[in-house]
Design a protein around this motif. Sequence first.
Motif, short mmCIF file in Angstrom:
data_model
loop_
_atom_site.label_atom_id
_atom_site.label_comp_id
_atom_site.label_asym_id
_atom_site.label_seq_id
_atom_site.Cartn_x
_atom_site.Cartn_y
_atom_site.Cartn_z
N VAL A 37 0.85 -1.19 0.00
CA VAL A 37 0.00 0.00 0.00
C VAL A 37 0.89 1.24 0.00
O VAL A 37 1.91 1.28 0.70
CB VAL A 37 -0.92 0.02 1.25
N VAL A 38 0.50 2.23 -0.79
CA VAL A 38 1.20 3.50 -0.83
C VAL A 38 0.31 4.56 -0.19
O VAL A 38 -0.85 4.73 -0.57
CB VAL A 38 1.55 3.92 -2.27
N LEU A 39 0.88 5.27 0.81
CA LEU A 39 0.17 6.34 1.50
C LEU A 39 0.91 7.65 1.29
O LEU A 39 2.12 7.66 1.05
CB LEU A 39 0.09 6.05 3.00
N ARG A 40 0.18 8.74 1.41
CA ARG A 40 0.78 10.08 1.28
C ARG A 40 0.15 10.97 2.35
O ARG A 40 -1.02 10.84 2.67
CB ARG A 40 0.50 10.63 -0.11
N ASP A 41 0.96 11.90 2.88
CA ASP A 41 0.42 12.83 3.87
C ASP A 41 0.29 14.22 3.27
O ASP A 41 0.56 14.42 2.08
CB ASP A 41 1.27 12.83 5.15
N ASP A 42 -0.13 15.19 4.07
CA ASP A 42 -0.34 16.56 3.57
C ASP A 42 0.95 17.23 3.12
O ASP A 42 0.90 18.17 2.33
CB ASP A 42 -1.02 17.41 4.65
N ALA A 43 2.09 16.77 3.62
CA ALA A 43 3.38 17.34 3.20
C ALA A 43 3.94 16.59 2.00
O ALA A 43 5.07 16.82 1.59
CB ALA A 43 4.38 17.29 4.37
N GLU A 44 3.14 15.69 1.43
CA GLU A 44 3.50 14.89 0.25
C GLU A 44 4.60 13.87 0.54
O GLU A 44 5.30 13.41 -0.37
CB GLU A 44 3.88 15.79 -0.94
N ILE A 45 4.77 13.50 1.80
CA ILE A 45 5.70 12.42 2.14
C ILE A 45 5.00 11.10 1.80
O ILE A 45 3.83 10.90 2.13
CB ILE A 45 6.10 12.48 3.62
N VAL A 46 5.72 10.21 1.15
CA VAL A 46 5.18 8.92 0.74
C VAL A 46 5.65 7.86 1.73
O VAL A 46 6.84 7.74 2.02
CB VAL A 46 5.63 8.57 -0.69
N LEU A 47 4.69 7.09 2.23
CA LEU A 47 4.98 5.98 3.12
C LEU A 47 4.44 4.73 2.46
O LEU A 47 3.24 4.65 2.16
CB LEU A 47 4.30 6.20 4.48
N THR A 48 5.31 3.78 2.18
CA THR A 48 4.85 2.52 1.60
C THR A 48 4.85 1.45 2.68
O THR A 48 5.73 1.42 3.55
CB THR A 48 5.73 2.08 0.40
N LEU A 49 3.86 0.60 2.62
CA LEU A 49 3.71 -0.49 3.58
C LEU A 49 3.76 -1.79 2.79
O LEU A 49 2.97 -2.00 1.86
CB LEU A 49 2.38 -0.38 4.31
N MET A 50 4.69 -2.66 3.15
CA MET A 50 4.88 -3.91 2.44
C MET A 50 4.72 -5.07 3.41
O MET A 50 5.36 -5.09 4.46
CB MET A 50 6.27 -3.94 1.81
N LYS A 51 3.86 -6.00 3.05
CA LYS A 51 3.62 -7.16 3.92
C LYS A 51 4.87 -8.03 3.99
O LYS A 51 5.49 -8.35 2.98
CB LYS A 51 2.45 -7.99 3.41
N ASP A 52 5.21 -8.39 5.24
CA ASP A 52 6.32 -9.30 5.48
C ASP A 52 6.04 -10.00 6.80
O ASP A 52 5.98 -9.35 7.85
CB ASP A 52 7.63 -8.52 5.56
N LYS A 53 5.84 -11.29 6.77
CA LYS A 53 5.47 -12.02 7.99
C LYS A 53 6.60 -12.06 9.02
O LYS A 53 6.37 -12.39 10.18
CB LYS A 53 5.01 -13.43 7.64
N ARG A 54 7.82 -11.68 8.64
CA ARG A 54 8.95 -11.72 9.57
C ARG A 54 9.25 -10.35 10.16
O ARG A 54 10.36 -10.10 10.61
CB ARG A 54 10.20 -12.22 8.84
N THR A 55 8.31 -9.46 10.17
CA THR A 55 8.52 -8.09 10.64
C THR A 55 9.04 -8.08 12.07
O THR A 55 8.46 -8.67 12.96
CB THR A 55 7.22 -7.29 10.57
N ALA A 56 10.16 -7.39 12.28
CA ALA A 56 10.71 -7.19 13.63
C ALA A 56 11.57 -5.94 13.60
O ALA A 56 12.52 -5.84 12.84
CB ALA A 56 11.54 -8.39 14.04
N TYR A 57 11.20 -4.96 14.41
CA TYR A 57 11.93 -3.71 14.49
C TYR A 57 12.65 -3.64 15.83
O TYR A 57 12.18 -4.23 16.81
CB TYR A 57 10.98 -2.51 14.35
N PRO A 58 13.75 -2.89 15.90
CA PRO A 58 14.40 -2.69 17.20
C PRO A 58 13.43 -2.04 18.18
O PRO A 58 12.49 -1.35 17.76
CB PRO A 58 15.56 -1.73 16.87
#
Length: 112
Positions: A37-58
Motif C-alpha cells: 500500500v502507498v500512502l501520502r500525507d499533507d506534506a507529500e511524504i510517501v509511506l509505503t507499507l509492504m507485507k512481510d510475515k517476519r517483521t521485527a523492528y528494534p
Amino acid sequence: MILNHLNLAVTDAGEAADFLVSYFGMRREPGGNKNFVVLRDDAEIVLTLMKDKRTAYPGNFHIGFIHESEADVDALNQRLKTDGFDVAPPERHHAWTFYVEAPGGITVEVLA
C-alpha cells in the motif's frame, strides 16, 4: 536532494494502512494490493507499507506524527482508548507525547 519515501515492513499492509488513514489523515494512493500500500500525507511524504510475515523492528524504532497542540494529542489518545487500543496517557518527555502499537507491528509516536 529530497527524501522520496519510506518503506515499512508490516504483518498486514491493509490493516496498517487503515489505521494510518483513520487516525493520522494519510491518504491511500491508487494501485497497490493487499501486500503493498502507498500512502501520502499533507506534506507529500510517501509511506509505503509492504507485507512481510517476519517483521521485527528494534525496540526503540517508531514513526511519529506531530500535532498542533497538546489538546489534539489528548483527544487522539482518548479516541484510540475509546476504540480499544492499549495506550498510556500522554506524558511530558521531549514533548507532550504517547506511543501506540499500530496494526501491522509498527509503533507510532503522537506528540505536540
